[in-house]
Scaffold this motif. Sequence first.
Motif, short mmCIF file in Angstrom:
data_model
loop_
_atom_site.label_atom_id
_atom_site.label_comp_id
_atom_site.label_asym_id
_atom_site.label_seq_id
_atom_site.Cartn_x
_atom_site.Cartn_y
_atom_site.Cartn_z
N ALA A 1 0.90 -1.28 0.03
CA ALA A 1 0.11 0.05 0.01
C ALA A 1 0.84 1.33 -0.04
O ALA A 1 1.83 1.20 0.57
CB ALA A 1 -1.14 0.10 1.18
N SER B 1 -0.34 7.90 1.79
CA SER B 1 -0.89 9.28 1.43
C SER B 1 0.21 10.45 2.15
O SER B 1 0.31 10.10 3.33
CB SER B 1 -2.04 9.61 1.39
OG SER B 1 -2.57 9.71 2.86
N HIS C 1 -0.34 -4.78 6.23
CA HIS C 1 -1.32 -3.82 5.96
C HIS C 1 -2.77 -5.05 5.99
O HIS C 1 -3.45 -4.58 6.85
CB HIS C 1 -1.39 -3.21 4.55
CG HIS C 1 -2.56 -2.68 4.42
ND1 HIS C 1 -3.21 -2.55 3.14
CD2 HIS C 1 -3.11 -1.56 5.05
CE1 HIS C 1 -4.33 -1.75 3.25
NE2 HIS C 1 -4.19 -1.06 4.09
N ARG D 1 -5.95 -5.03 8.57
CA ARG D 1 -7.09 -5.06 8.16
C ARG D 1 -7.97 -6.10 8.71
O ARG D 1 -9.29 -5.97 8.77
CB ARG D 1 -7.31 -4.89 6.66
CG ARG D 1 -6.76 -3.70 6.23
CD ARG D 1 -7.68 -2.38 6.67
NE ARG D 1 -6.99 -1.15 6.62
CZ ARG D 1 -6.43 -0.30 7.36
NH1 ARG D 1 -6.72 -0.48 8.74
NH2 ARG D 1 -5.87 0.93 7.15
N SER E 1 -9.23 -4.32 11.88
CA SER E 1 -9.69 -2.98 11.93
C SER E 1 -9.89 -2.50 10.40
O SER E 1 -8.79 -2.56 9.68
CB SER E 1 -9.00 -2.06 12.61
OG SER E 1 -9.58 -0.73 12.64
N ALA E 2 -10.93 -2.27 9.91
CA ALA E 2 -11.23 -1.78 8.66
C ALA E 2 -10.69 -0.41 8.32
O ALA E 2 -10.36 0.08 7.40
CB ALA E 2 -12.61 -2.07 8.02
N ASP E 3 -10.51 0.32 9.37
CA ASP E 3 -10.38 1.75 9.48
C ASP E 3 -9.27 2.44 10.34
O ASP E 3 -8.94 3.58 10.24
CB ASP E 3 -11.53 2.55 9.56
CG ASP E 3 -12.21 2.39 10.89
OD1 ASP E 3 -11.55 1.41 11.62
OD2 ASP E 3 -13.09 3.14 11.39
N PRO F 1 -6.08 3.70 11.22
CA PRO F 1 -4.93 4.36 10.35
C PRO F 1 -3.45 3.64 10.46
O PRO F 1 -3.23 3.09 11.69
CB PRO F 1 -4.70 5.93 10.77
CG PRO F 1 -5.18 5.98 12.10
CD PRO F 1 -6.20 4.88 12.13
N THR G 1 0.29 8.02 5.49
CA THR G 1 -0.65 7.33 6.13
C THR G 1 -1.54 6.54 5.26
O THR G 1 -2.14 7.07 4.36
CB THR G 1 -1.42 8.13 7.15
OG1 THR G 1 -0.66 8.88 8.19
CG2 THR G 1 -2.60 7.24 7.97
N VAL G 2 -1.54 5.08 5.57
CA VAL G 2 -2.85 4.49 4.85
C VAL G 2 -3.90 4.16 5.73
O VAL G 2 -4.00 3.78 6.92
CB VAL G 2 -2.21 3.19 4.62
CG1 VAL G 2 -3.18 2.15 3.88
CG2 VAL G 2 -0.95 3.24 3.61
N THR G 3 -5.26 4.68 5.07
CA THR G 3 -6.31 4.73 6.19
C THR G 3 -7.36 3.56 5.37
O THR G 3 -8.48 3.32 6.09
CB THR G 3 -7.05 6.05 6.23
OG1 THR G 3 -7.40 6.35 4.79
CG2 THR G 3 -6.25 6.88 6.83
N GLY G 4 -7.16 3.07 4.28
CA GLY G 4 -7.93 2.00 3.88
C GLY G 4 -7.46 0.77 3.38
O GLY G 4 -6.43 0.56 3.80
#
Length: 128
Positions: A10, A13, A101, A105, A108-110, A112, A125-128
Motif C-alpha cells: 500500500a 498518502s 497491511h 485490516r 480493523s477496517a479503518d 490508520p 498514512t494508509v487509511t483503507g
Amino acid sequence: MPESPAAPAARPSPSDPVALSAEDGKLVVLARGARARVGAVEGAAVRDQDGRTYAAASVTLPSLAITALQLAVASAAAAGASRLEAAVVVTEASTLDGAGHAAVRDLSADAPVHLAAPDGTVLGTVTG
C-alpha cells in the motif's frame, strides 16, 4: 504449510508529522525502539481498543519470516485484542508491506497505518 499470497504493498498518502495525535506519536517512539533494539530492518507498534500497545521488530529466520507489523498485530491478537485503533511501521521502505497491511485490516477496517522513516519522520498514512 502453503504460502498465502500477500496483498499488494500500500502506498501511504503524504502526511504532516505534526498532525499525529499524542497517542500515535507514542507508537512511533515504540516502533523506533523495537527496530533499534535488535537492529532490525523495520519496527512496528499497534494500539488496541483498550489503549494497550504492542511493539515488534521484523524477524527473519531460516524457518520463519514475519514483518514487524504482522508480529505486532499477532501479539495484540494473542493478548485478546479484537480491534486496533492505530498502527505505525518504521522502515526505510517507501511503501507499506502488503502482508502487514492485511494483518491490520483483519482487526480493523479503518485504523490508520502510519509509515515513518527511521528518524521518526512520518512519510504518510494508509487509511483503507
